[in-house]
Each structure stands twice: as structure tokens, then as C-alpha cells.
Design a protein around this motif. Structure first.
Motif, mmCIF file in Angstrom:
data_model
loop_
_atom_site.group_PDB
_atom_site.id
_atom_site.type_symbol
_atom_site.label_atom_id
_atom_site.label_comp_id
_atom_site.label_asym_id
_atom_site.label_seq_id
_atom_site.Cartn_x
_atom_site.Cartn_y
_atom_site.Cartn_z
ATOM 1 N N GLN A 130 0.823 -1.211 0.000
ATOM 2 C CA GLN A 130 0.000 0.000 0.000
ATOM 3 C C GLN A 130 0.856 1.260 0.000
ATOM 4 O OE1 GLN A 130 -2.469 -0.491 3.438
ATOM 5 N NE2 GLN A 130 -3.659 -2.167 2.538
ATOM 6 N N VAL A 131 1.871 1.262 0.859
ATOM 7 C CA VAL A 131 2.741 2.432 0.957
ATOM 8 C C VAL A 131 3.520 2.628 -0.333
ATOM 9 C CG1 VAL A 131 4.718 3.442 2.173
ATOM 10 C CG2 VAL A 131 2.917 2.284 3.461
ATOM 11 N N GLN A 134 1.427 4.396 -2.867
ATOM 12 C CA GLN A 134 1.290 5.824 -2.532
ATOM 13 C C GLN A 134 2.570 6.586 -2.824
ATOM 14 O OE1 GLN A 134 -1.482 7.564 -1.477
ATOM 15 N NE2 GLN A 134 -0.118 9.301 -1.843
ATOM 16 N N LYS A 135 3.701 6.017 -2.459
ATOM 17 C CA LYS A 135 4.988 6.694 -2.680
ATOM 18 C C LYS A 135 5.269 6.886 -4.164
ATOM 19 C CE LYS A 135 6.168 7.192 1.609
ATOM 20 N NZ LYS A 135 6.224 8.560 2.195
ATOM 21 N N ARG A 137 2.982 7.205 -6.496
ATOM 22 C CA ARG A 137 2.107 8.293 -6.949
ATOM 23 C C ARG A 137 2.684 9.646 -6.569
ATOM 24 N NH1 ARG A 137 -2.187 4.696 -5.496
ATOM 25 N NH2 ARG A 137 -2.304 5.628 -3.419
ATOM 26 N N ASP A 138 3.225 9.730 -5.343
ATOM 27 C CA ASP A 138 3.833 10.987 -4.891
ATOM 28 C C ASP A 138 5.022 11.363 -5.760
ATOM 29 O OD1 ASP A 138 1.951 11.031 -2.919
ATOM 30 O OD2 ASP A 138 3.298 10.352 -1.309
ATOM 31 N N GLN A 213 -2.161 16.361 -3.014
ATOM 32 C CA GLN A 213 -2.337 14.917 -3.183
ATOM 33 C C GLN A 213 -3.698 14.558 -3.789
ATOM 34 O OE1 GLN A 213 0.286 13.115 -2.530
ATOM 35 N NE2 GLN A 213 1.372 14.913 -1.777
ATOM 36 N N ARG A 215 -6.633 13.419 -6.335
ATOM 37 C CA ARG A 215 -6.656 12.368 -7.353
ATOM 38 C C ARG A 215 -6.829 12.992 -8.731
ATOM 39 N NH1 ARG A 215 -10.378 7.396 -5.032
ATOM 40 N NH2 ARG A 215 -9.042 6.831 -3.271
#
Length: 428
Positions: A130-131, A134-135, A137-138, A213, A215
Motif C-alpha cells: 500500500q505504501v 502511494q509513494k 504516486r507521490d 495529493q 486524485r
């Protein structure tokens, strides 16, 4: 040193780098951060008696990737102490001196605290996954911001990808050799004459690069912004590019309030070179230059007019193609004007549903009232505006008097307070 194996790690980094257009180092950094979060989850599960961890509890931990060996290790920097109170942050001097006799209290050592392969756990692995998402995407958002931040206010080539609600999602490129990224074209920024079919290409104006952040696409683009018209003319007219001709003002109505009225733009141009006709330069031989712009805007009507420092001349030009007989600047302070035209020019000056006069008003910054010259009452209109000006001046004088009285009262009050202060001092 022990290691938790990650079969296919090298191939994973390469594939993510290609698919998401990210440097391999950025992907590795995201994987390290994700694995560290997974390790935190693992340690929290081990220390169930500890109800909560401080925000910076795991700052002394780091993950080391072994790309060739396809695995990772967890390292912890611990402080050498006499008596250990926290095994995650501290280690005893006696224990360290068994392998490093020269160690001293207060020194730091880096230790391998990698868990066994089977201990890492399914929940920790899920947290890592999951992380990592997210990372990544960041990382992508950060790269898009850096790539397009300086391109705000410019025009990009775009290709239609798909439709989301009333928005069109486009693929755009910065032109620096980077792969395409997604941009959003909202309903209000679309042109009614555009056909947004899949893979159709358009020129779009980059209005904003969003941060944060949220979408969806970070780039907000427009087909309705006046900046697109300016760019198209500058790109098509060498005299504008060479700054011989300048664009002074643009008024555009790309999405008229009524579906019975088409998009329309008025653009005012000027030049300091007496040998150059700025309007003719923008139109081109037999309309060749302006036709390119009109075609790109899918048939939008465009009026190119000559700017003038004289407001009356400028207003008359702005009402093109109507023929103006007289411009009366009724009140320069409030910028109100009466424009007199012949009866057969009334509808042309006003335009369909008022579009022509509305755009002329935006272009010049004057409130324009179109009048039939044959029915115009010069004396009556002059008297009416004279009365309005007199009333306006009287109200201004009354306001000035009130302000003066208030200032006088304030001064008198200050003097009284000063006198009271002196009297009190004398009494003392």
C-alpha cells in the motif's frame, strides 16, 4: 548479515521505472520507504504491550536494498549506554565491547536488525504494498510539477485519451523528450465546436499545475482561454514574434450564454512602425494567417481591430464590423459612452443577443450604449448626464464634509484628553 529475499526485485524496479516514467533511483527510494513502513508494522505487532509509538520512534531505522542479491536488510543506529532502557534505540557498552573494545559510552553503532524471512508477516507485506503505491504516486506528482511548473501560461499539443463525467482527459507532453502525462479539460474550458473523439489532437492552453495529493490529472488545460488565441496569432504572425506588432487586449467569449450564438473573439493590435499595418499583418494575404487560427479554433469568429490611444476611436474600431457615426464620451470618470449609429447598423453593432457590444465593452473597458442617431436627443442626454454628475459631485462634497467633521471631532477629543492629563499632573 541476514537478508529478506525479494525475488524479481531488479526486474520490478526496471518495469516500474518504464511504466511510470520514473528514474530507477526514485523507484528504489520509494521501495525503501515502503519496506520501512512494513517493518514498522512488523515491530508494532511484536510490541503489543506498547500502546503507541512516538512519531519519530523509527527515525533511527533504515532499509538497505540489495539489488543484485534481490533482497533487503533493516539497519538500526543505536546509542551505546551503560544501562539499556529501549532496545530499539540503545545497546549496552558491555555488549559492544565484546566485538569492539575501543567503543565508548555515547558512541553510535549501526546494527543489522533484519527479521527472519518468515517473521516479516503477511500484514507487514500488505502495508509495504500500500505504501509503495502511494509513494510512487507521490514521486510521479512531484515529477509532473517540476516538469510543467514553468510551462504555465503556454500552449501544448494534446491528444484525447478518454472521458470522465463531463471532462476530457488528454495526454500532453512538455516537449522536453519526456513521455506524455494526463491533463484535464473541464466542460467550462471546452469549445462547443470541438469534436473530442478518441486520439483527436488539439492545441491547449496550460492554465494551472495543481499541487497536493488530489486524485486525477494535475494539469488543468483550456481551449476557451484568451491565452490560446494570443499564442496562435504570435505563432502565425512573424511581426508579433518580432515585437513589431503587439497585442494590446483580447476579449473572448468561447462559451456564449446562448446556444444560438457562436464563439467569438475580438483582439486589439497596434504597432509603432508607421510602415506596418498591424491589422493586415494579423489577417495576412487573402486572410491566410487568420484562417489558420480560425481553423484551429474550429470556425470561431475573430475580429482583429486597431487599437488607438483615443477612447472614441478605439470604441468605434471595437464595434467592427458595424459602421459607427459618432462616439460620445458621456462620463469619462465612470467610463460611460453613447455610440450613435444609423438605423440599419443597430443590429450589427449590438450583435446577436448583444455579443458584439458585450465583447467591445470588455475589450475597451467602457460601458457602451448603442443609440439610433436619427432618434438621439443630444440636449436631453446632456442634461441627464449633467444632473447625474452634479448629484455625484454633491454626494462627494457631503462625504468630504462628514470626513472633515469627524477629523475635527477627533482632534478636539485629543486636545481635551491632553488638557485632562496636564490638569492631573498639576494636581499631583
Amino acid at each position: 548479515m541476514s537478508m529478506v529475499t525479494l525475488p524479481g526485485l531488479k526486474e520490478l524496479i526496471e518495469s516500474i521505472s518504464r511504466e511510470r516514467n520514473l528514474p530507477r533511483l526514485a523507484v528504489q527510494s520509494a521501495i525503501r520507504e515502503a519496506l520501512l513502513k512494513g517493518y514498522e508494522r512488523y515491530r508494532r505487532a511484536q510490541n503489543l504491550e506498547r500502546k503507541q509509538f512516538d512519531e519519530d520512534y523509527f527515525e533511527n531505522f533504515e532499509v538497505e536494498l540489495d539489488i543484485e542479491g534481490e533482497g533487503f536488510r533493516v539497519l538500526s543506529t543505536k546509542t551505546i549506554v551503560e544501562e539499556v532502557n529501549n532496545t530499539d534505540h540503545q545497546i549496552s557498552l558491555d555488549e559492544v565491547q565484546q566485538v569492539a573494545p575501543e567503543a565508548q559510552l555515547g558512541d553510535s553503532v549501526v546494527l543489522d536488525v533484519t527479521p527472519d524471512q518468515g517473521e516479516f508477516g503477511r500484514m507487514a507485506a500488505m502495508q509495504t504494498k500500500q505504501v509503495l503505491a502511494q509513494k510512487l504516486r507521490d514521486q510521479q506528482r512531484q515529477m509532473v510539477q517540476e516538469e510543467f511548473q514553468d510551462l504555465e501560461g503556454t500552449v501544448l499539443q494534446a491528444r484525447v485519451l478518454r472521458f470522465e463525467r463531463q471532462s476530457v482527459v488528454l495526454a500532453v507532453s512538455s516537449g522536453f523528450g519526456q513521455p506524455e502525462v494526463e491533463a484535464e479539460l473541464p466542460k467550462r474550458e471546452q469549445l462547443p465546436n470541438d469534436n473530442y473523439r478518441a486520439n483527436a489532437t488539439f492545441k491547449v492552453y496550460l492554465k494551472k499545475v495543481s499541487q497536493g495529493q488530489q486524485r486525477g490529472p494535475q494539469l488543468l488545460v483550456s481551449r476557451a482561454d484568451a491565452g490560446l488565441v494570443v499564442y496562435l496569432f504570435a505563432n502565425e504572425v512573424p511581426e508579433i514574434e518580432d515585437e513589431v506588432v503587439r497585442i494590446v487586449a483580447v476579449a473572448r467569449e468561447a462559451n456564449p450564454p446562448s446556444r444560438y450564438v457562436g464563439p467569438r473573439t475580438k483582439i486589439a493590435v497596434d504597432t509603432l512602425d508607421r510602415d506596418v499595418d498591424p491589422v493586415g499583418a494579423c489577417i495576412g494575404a487573402r486572410g491566410s494567417r487568420i484562417q489558420v487560427v480560425v481553423n484551429e479554433l474550429r470556425g470561431e469568429k475573430i475580429d482583429v481591430i486597431r487599437w488607438s490611444p483615443d477612447p472614441a476611436t478605439y470604441i468605434a474600431n471595437a464595434l467592427s464590423p458595424a459602421r459607427v457615426d459618432e462616439v460620445r464620451l458621456m462620463d469619462p470618470e465612470s467610463r460611460q459612452t453613447h455610440v450613435l449609429v444609423a438605423e440599419d447598423q443597430l443590429s450589427l453593432a449590438i450583435g446577436k443577443e448583444g455579443q458584439n457590444v458585450r465583447l467591445a465593452a470588455r475589450l475597451t473597458g467602457w460601458k457602451i450604449d448603442i443609440k439610433d442617431k436619427a432618434k438621439y436627443d443630444y440636449a436631453g442626454e446632456d442634461t441627464k448626464f449633467a444632473a447625474v454628475r452634479t448629484k455625484y459631485q454633491s454626494e462627494e462634497l457631503e462625504e468630504d464634509d462628514l470626513d472633515f467633521e469627524e477629523e475635527l471631532e477627533d482632534e478636539n477629543q485629543d486636545e481635551l484628553e491632553e488638557e485632562d492629563t496636564f490638569d492631573n499632573n498639576d494636581d499631583e
